[in-house]
Design a protein around this motif. Structure first.
Motif, PDB file in Angstrom:
ATOM      1  N   ARG A   3     146.372 107.591  17.680  1.00  0.00           N
ATOM      2  CA  ARG A   3     145.684 108.179  18.834  1.00  0.00           C
ATOM      3  C   ARG A   3     144.220 108.369  18.525  1.00  0.00           C
ATOM      4  O   ARG A   3     143.670 107.949  19.646  1.00  0.00           O
ATOM      5  N   LYS A  22     148.144 100.734  19.169  1.00  0.00           N
ATOM      6  CA  LYS A  22     149.225 100.952  19.260  1.00  0.00           C
ATOM      7  C   LYS A  22     150.356 100.291  18.109  1.00  0.00           C
ATOM      8  O   LYS A  22     151.493 100.509  17.983  1.00  0.00           O
ATOM      9  N   GLN A  23     149.549  99.800  17.128  1.00  0.00           N
ATOM     10  CA  GLN A  23     150.197  99.259  15.904  1.00  0.00           C
ATOM     11  C   GLN A  23     149.228  99.240  14.683  1.00  0.00           C
ATOM     12  O   GLN A  23     148.025  99.244  14.892  1.00  0.00           O
ATOM     13  N   HIS A  38     154.642 100.547  14.474  1.00  0.00           N
ATOM     14  CA  HIS A  38     154.495 100.696  15.912  1.00  0.00           C
ATOM     15  C   HIS A  38     154.437 101.944  16.705  1.00  0.00           C
ATOM     16  O   HIS A  38     155.073 102.905  15.991  1.00  0.00           O
ATOM     17  N   GLN A  39     153.471 102.085  17.557  1.00  0.00           N
ATOM     18  CA  GLN A  39     153.393 103.524  18.282  1.00  0.00           C
ATOM     19  C   GLN A  39     154.840 104.142  18.543  1.00  0.00           C
ATOM     20  O   GLN A  39     155.159 105.186  18.437  1.00  0.00           O
ATOM     21  N   VAL A  40     155.627 103.079  19.210  1.00  0.00           N
ATOM     22  CA  VAL A  40     157.161 103.597  19.894  1.00  0.00           C
ATOM     23  C   VAL A  40     157.826 104.091  18.586  1.00  0.00           C
ATOM     24  O   VAL A  40     158.473 105.147  18.897  1.00  0.00           O
ATOM     25  N   ASP A  41     157.765 103.474  17.523  1.00  0.00           N
ATOM     26  CA  ASP A  41     158.632 103.617  16.231  1.00  0.00           C
ATOM     27  C   ASP A  41     158.151 105.133  15.936  1.00  0.00           C
ATOM     28  O   ASP A  41     159.044 106.079  15.632  1.00  0.00           O
ATOM     29  N   LEU A  63     156.546 107.391  17.694  1.00  0.00           N
ATOM     30  CA  LEU A  63     157.067 108.625  18.791  1.00  0.00           C
ATOM     31  C   LEU A  63     158.512 109.082  18.875  1.00  0.00           C
ATOM     32  O   LEU A  63     158.807 109.900  19.093  1.00  0.00           O
ATOM     33  N   LYS A  64     159.414 108.020  18.223  1.00  0.00           N
ATOM     34  CA  LYS A  64     160.786 108.280  18.241  1.00  0.00           C
ATOM     35  C   LYS A  64     160.976 109.456  17.167  1.00  0.00           C
ATOM     36  O   LYS A  64     162.027 110.400  17.390  1.00  0.00           O
ATOM     37  N   SER A  68     160.132 112.998  18.735  1.00  0.00           N
ATOM     38  CA  SER A  68     160.855 113.258  19.806  1.00  0.00           C
ATOM     39  C   SER A  68     162.137 113.624  19.437  1.00  0.00           C
ATOM     40  O   SER A  68     163.119 114.299  20.197  1.00  0.00           O
TER      41      SER A  68
END
Length: 54
Positions: A22, A27-28, A44-47, A49-50, A53
């Motif tokens: 952030r 992003k990674q 990775h950012q997506v991982d 964020l999971k 959440s």
């Protein structure tokens, strides 16, 4: 790519890795073995964020 390269280790807490991403708008992050200095993977950012959440 950022300079110098930002990295984390496998032991880096998820929250710290997410904060680095952030703050630096990336992003990674490469995951580096602290002993050998070799890249062992990426976070990775997506991982990350999971995790938050859930």
């Amino acid at each position: 790519m950022t300079s110098p390269v930002l990295t984390v280790s496998a032991e880096t807490p998820t929250q710290k890795a997410a904060r680095l991403m952030r703050d630096h708008r990336i992003k990674q992050l490469p995951v580096v073995d602290p002993t050998s200095g070799k890249i062992t993977g990426t976070r990775h950012q997506v991982d990350l964020l999971k995790v938050f959440s859930r």
